[in-house]
Motif scaffolding. Structure first.
Motif, PDB file in Angstrom:
ATOM      1  N   TYR B 188       0.885  -1.240   0.034  1.00 24.46           N
ATOM      2  CA  TYR B 188      -0.036   0.006  -0.105  1.00 24.46           C
ATOM      3  C   TYR B 188       0.798   1.180   0.193  1.00 24.46           C
ATOM      4  CZ  TYR B 188      -3.822  -2.997   1.478  1.00 24.46           C
ATOM      5  OH  TYR B 188      -4.877  -4.033   1.312  1.00 24.46           O
ATOM      6  N   GLN B 189       0.645   2.221  -0.964  1.00 18.62           N
ATOM      7  CA  GLN B 189       1.383   3.291  -0.837  1.00 18.62           C
ATOM      8  C   GLN B 189       0.314   4.812  -0.544  1.00 18.62           C
ATOM      9  OE1 GLN B 189       3.804   3.771  -4.476  1.00 18.62           O
ATOM     10  NE2 GLN B 189       4.825   5.736  -3.691  1.00 18.62           N
ATOM     11  N   LEU B 190       0.987   5.668  -0.080  1.00 12.60           N
ATOM     12  CA  LEU B 190       0.231   6.820   0.479  1.00 12.60           C
ATOM     13  C   LEU B 190       0.531   7.913  -0.488  1.00 12.60           C
ATOM     14  CD1 LEU B 190       0.436   6.363   4.304  1.00 12.60           C
ATOM     15  CD2 LEU B 190      -1.311   5.627   2.935  1.00 12.60           C
ATOM     16  N   TRP B 191      -0.342   8.830  -0.665  1.00 13.21           N
ATOM     17  CA  TRP B 191      -0.313   9.834  -1.519  1.00 13.21           C
ATOM     18  C   TRP B 191      -0.568  11.222  -1.214  1.00 13.21           C
ATOM     19  CZ3 TRP B 191       2.749   8.597  -5.721  1.00 13.21           C
ATOM     20  CH2 TRP B 191       2.636   7.065  -6.125  1.00 13.21           C
ATOM     21  N   PHE B 192      -0.161  12.461  -1.168  1.00  9.55           N
ATOM     22  CA  PHE B 192      -0.693  13.512  -1.065  1.00  9.55           C
ATOM     23  C   PHE B 192      -1.445  14.130  -2.208  1.00  9.55           C
ATOM     24  CE2 PHE B 192       2.175  14.212   2.679  1.00  9.55           C
ATOM     25  CZ  PHE B 192       1.360  14.606   3.684  1.00  9.55           C
ATOM     26  N   ASP B 193      -2.492  14.688  -2.338  1.00  7.71           N
ATOM     27  CA  ASP B 193      -3.195  15.063  -3.586  1.00  7.71           C
ATOM     28  C   ASP B 193      -2.820  16.418  -3.598  1.00  7.71           C
ATOM     29  OD1 ASP B 193      -4.769  15.968  -5.454  1.00  7.71           O
ATOM     30  OD2 ASP B 193      -6.605  15.184  -4.635  1.00  7.71           O
ATOM     31  N   SER B 197      -2.486  16.454  -8.598  1.00  5.85           N
ATOM     32  CA  SER B 197      -1.232  15.796  -9.035  1.00  5.85           C
ATOM     33  C   SER B 197      -0.797  15.041  -7.505  1.00  5.85           C
ATOM     34  CB  SER B 197      -0.192  16.429  -9.728  1.00  5.85           C
ATOM     35  OG  SER B 197       0.429  17.230  -8.564  1.00  5.85           O
ATOM     36  N   MET B 198      -0.497  13.719  -7.909  1.00  7.23           N
ATOM     37  CA  MET B 198      -0.213  13.128  -6.665  1.00  7.23           C
ATOM     38  C   MET B 198       1.143  12.765  -6.280  1.00  7.23           C
ATOM     39  SD  MET B 198      -3.153  12.150  -5.946  1.00  7.23           S
ATOM     40  CE  MET B 198      -3.706  10.573  -5.297  1.00  7.23           C
ATOM     41  N   ARG B 199       1.433  13.145  -5.195  1.00  9.38           N
ATOM     42  CA  ARG B 199       3.200  12.871  -4.738  1.00  9.38           C
ATOM     43  C   ARG B 199       3.128  12.011  -3.505  1.00  9.38           C
ATOM     44  NH1 ARG B 199       4.226  16.651   0.085  1.00  9.38           N
ATOM     45  NH2 ARG B 199       2.477  17.673  -0.329  1.00  9.38           N
ATOM     46  N   SER B 200       4.095  11.281  -3.803  1.00  6.47           N
ATOM     47  CA  SER B 200       4.100  10.061  -2.826  1.00  6.47           C
ATOM     48  C   SER B 200       4.383  10.289  -1.536  1.00  6.47           C
ATOM     49  CB  SER B 200       5.186   9.148  -3.356  1.00  6.47           C
ATOM     50  OG  SER B 200       5.535   7.705  -2.313  1.00  6.47           O
ATOM     51  N   ALA B 201       3.673   9.757  -0.539  1.00 10.02           N
ATOM     52  CA  ALA B 201       4.024   9.793   0.960  1.00 10.02           C
ATOM     53  C   ALA B 201       4.434   8.868   1.709  1.00 10.02           C
ATOM     54  CB  ALA B 201       2.537  10.589   1.698  1.00 10.02           C
ATOM     55  N   GLY B 202       5.100   7.895   0.997  1.00 10.00           N
ATOM     56  CA  GLY B 202       5.696   6.788   1.632  1.00 10.00           C
ATOM     57  C   GLY B 202       4.771   5.546   1.424  1.00 10.00           C
ATOM     58  N   ALA B 222      -1.377  20.428   0.201  1.00  5.33           N
ATOM     59  CA  ALA B 222      -2.165  19.109  -0.447  1.00  5.33           C
ATOM     60  C   ALA B 222      -3.593  19.392   0.216  1.00  5.33           C
ATOM     61  CB  ALA B 222      -1.618  17.928   0.058  1.00  5.33           C
ATOM     62  N   SER B 223      -4.440  19.105  -0.626  1.00  3.33           N
ATOM     63  CA  SER B 223      -5.843  19.375  -0.122  1.00  3.33           C
ATOM     64  C   SER B 223      -6.558  17.884   0.112  1.00  3.33           C
ATOM     65  CB  SER B 223      -6.938  19.867  -1.664  1.00  3.33           C
ATOM     66  OG  SER B 223      -6.663  18.950  -2.524  1.00  3.33           O
ATOM     67  N   GLN B 237       4.492   7.363  -9.732  1.00  5.00           N
ATOM     68  CA  GLN B 237       3.111   7.860  -9.625  1.00  5.00           C
ATOM     69  C   GLN B 237       2.049   6.684  -9.576  1.00  5.00           C
ATOM     70  OE1 GLN B 237       1.628  11.052 -10.483  1.00  5.00           O
ATOM     71  NE2 GLN B 237       3.868  11.630  -9.853  1.00  5.00           N
ATOM     72  N   PRO B 238       0.935   6.791  -9.112  1.00  2.68           N
ATOM     73  CA  PRO B 238      -0.053   5.809  -8.981  1.00  2.68           C
ATOM     74  C   PRO B 238      -0.470   4.963 -10.074  1.00  2.68           C
ATOM     75  CG  PRO B 238      -1.054   7.663  -7.929  1.00  2.68           C
ATOM     76  CD  PRO B 238       0.481   8.267  -8.727  1.00  2.68           C
ATOM     77  N   THR B 239      -0.100   3.680  -9.951  1.00  2.00           N
ATOM     78  CA  THR B 239      -0.390   2.827 -11.292  1.00  2.00           C
ATOM     79  C   THR B 239      -1.747   2.014 -11.100  1.00  2.00           C
ATOM     80  OG1 THR B 239       0.786   0.920 -10.130  1.00  2.00           O
ATOM     81  CG2 THR B 239       2.186   2.588 -11.683  1.00  2.00           C
ATOM     82  N   SER B 240      -2.449   2.259  -9.842  1.00  4.11           N
ATOM     83  CA  SER B 240      -3.654   1.580  -9.853  1.00  4.11           C
ATOM     84  C   SER B 240      -4.813   2.841  -9.266  1.00  4.11           C
ATOM     85  CB  SER B 240      -3.708   0.463  -8.937  1.00  4.11           C
ATOM     86  OG  SER B 240      -3.558   0.836  -7.720  1.00  4.11           O
TER      87      SER B 240
END
Ligand SMILES: [Zn+2]
Lengths: 194, 250
Positions: B188-193, B197-202, B222-223, B237-240
């Motif tokens: 599972y990967q976390l993202w800031f929106d 545009s998605m930025r990885s958060a680990g 981030a919103s 970048q998200p792939t799913s």
């Protein structure tokens, strides 16, 4: 804010509150108004600390105060003080609300109402209330970091000890004992007797 | 749960931090353990002091609202139908087995004192070092920040996710409970929106179904945040399709 101030002097004000509650138990609405004035500040503070959401906090605080009226005949002064009884009830109701599924859904739909806890320093308050808070803060500082974090998350955020264990990456057994050690330390520092 | 375990629950009980089942077990125990009953009363009174310290001024009109409401609410009788659930169990005067009482006193006597306090400090110092690896102190700092705000959402399969944000610390924590394990070789990967545009958060720990994770990087502008399933090691970048997307608490 006289009503908030009264509670700060709880050592001397407590016998009055006990007496007031006895009258409330007999259906005395005026006595209830005085109890309201004495405890509404801390009741709202406890509920708001746990729930954060302003509208929900007010709703739950009102429910708690009405419950004080309804269940005053059950209050037993030999089992603890009136303030303890009321604030324990307030914390329990806030925690019940935060853990209910409906509340999670409601929070999602009411994001606009989520707002920050007011900066306490911005709030005009009486000396007694401030002294109470400073004393509690001073005593919290005598705890180890883990004890303080665990007590803070459990009381002010309404987390179960399992959730505290997850949040602090600690074994369950450690959290159980730290909550207990921390409160014992706090009890001794504050000079609480039951 | 063994009796020895029950003695240590006084603090968690006073803080309302037990599950319903554990609370009931502990209340049964209170009926037969005098030291725990005494300690619980003291620790509940101590918890109430934590409450007194956070007094807030109410909306002035609330007074009238409450005084109006009580006029329509009937009071209970003193021995009424609904004794408080706590007191009811504790006062049931069950016969106390001598063994239980002895175990109880021994447990109570074994605790407290300066030696214990020194030991706690040393133990906590070690625990702190171990926890530092997992960012537990940073997580606690976000969760206990005065300006911490949270938002909870349902995830697939009955799991829940809560994001907690502190503006003053400019950090966020994601707490998940009851998540299913990711498919083999995935995480599972976390993202800031950031406005679409998605930025990885680990990454989350794939071995744990319940966890609290300090999201990597500042919250910044981030919103929202999201969770996706990604190949081991994570993606740029998200792939799913996200399992969850939620707005950060305003
Ligand atoms: Zn016991």
């Amino acid at each position: 804010m006289n009503e908030v101030a009264q509670i700060g002097r709880h050592h001397s004000a407590e016998p009055d509150l006990q007496e007031l509650l006895r009258r409330v138990a007999l259906g005395d609405e005026q006595a209830f108004a005085s109890v309201y004035d004495a405890v509404v500040g801390p009741v709202l503070g406890v509920v708001r600390a746990v729930l954060r959401d302003r509208a929900q906090s007010e709703e739950v605080a009102q429910e708690v105060l009405v419950e004080v009226w309804r269940t005053a005949p059950r209050f037993r002064s030999d089992r603890g003080t009136a303030v303890n009884w009321i604030l324990t009830m307030a914390h329990q109701r806030a925690v019940d609300r935060v853990r209910s599924v409906e509340a999670a859904a409601a929070r999602d739909h009411k994001a606009a109402q989520l707002d920050r806890t007011p900066e306490y320093d911005d709030v005009t308050e009486q000396v007694e209330a401030r002294l109470e808070r400073e004393q509690v803060r001073r005593c919290l500082r005598t705890l180890t970091d883990i004890q303080r974090q665990a007590v803070d998350l459990a009381y002010y955020r309404g987390l179960t000890y399992r959730e505290v264990a997850e949040a602090l990456a600690l074994p369950l057994g450690t959290v159980k004992t730290r909550l207990r050690d921390g409160l014992i330390r706090l009890r001794d520092c504050l000079g609480v007797t039951a | 749960m063994s009796t020895a375990d029950l003695h240590t629950l006084t603090g968690a009980y006073a803080l309302h931090a037990l599950s319903d089942e554990e609370r009931q077990a502990f209340e049964r125990h209170l009926g037969e353990c005098e030291p725990c009953t005494q300690e619980t009363a003291e620790l509940s009174a101590t918890a109430a002091r934590l409450g007194l310290a956070v007094s807030l001024p109410p909306r002035p009109a609330m007074r009238e609202d409450v005084l109006r409401q009580i006029r329509t609410v009937r009071q209970e009788g003193p021995g009424g139908p609904a004794l408080p659930r706590r007191a009811r169990t504790a006062s049931r005067g069950r016969p106390v087995s001598r063994w239980a009482l002895a175990a109880c006193l021994a447990a109570a006597a074994a605790l407290g004192g300066t030696a214990v306090w020194q030991h706690e400090r040393a133990e906590d110092a070690l625990e702190q070092a171990r926890r530092a690896d997992r960012g537990a102190n940073d997580i606690a700092a976000v969760l206990t920040a005065p300006d911490a705000r949270s938002r909870t959402t349902k995830l697939a399969g009955g799991a829940t996710g809560t994001v907690v944000v502190s503006d003053s610390r400019d950090r966020a924590v994601f707490m998940a409970s009851g998540m299913t394990e990711p498919p083999r070789g995935k995480v599972y990967q976390l993202w800031f929106d950031d406005d679409g545009s998605m930025r990885s958060a680990g990454l989350m720990d794939p071995a744990r179904t319940s966890q609290a994770v300090l999201m990597r990087g500042a919250v910044g502008g981030a919103s929202g945040m999201g969770v996706t399933v990604e190949p081991k090691g994570g993606s740029e970048q998200p792939t799913s399709t996200p399992l969850a997307l939620l707005n950060l608490p305003a």
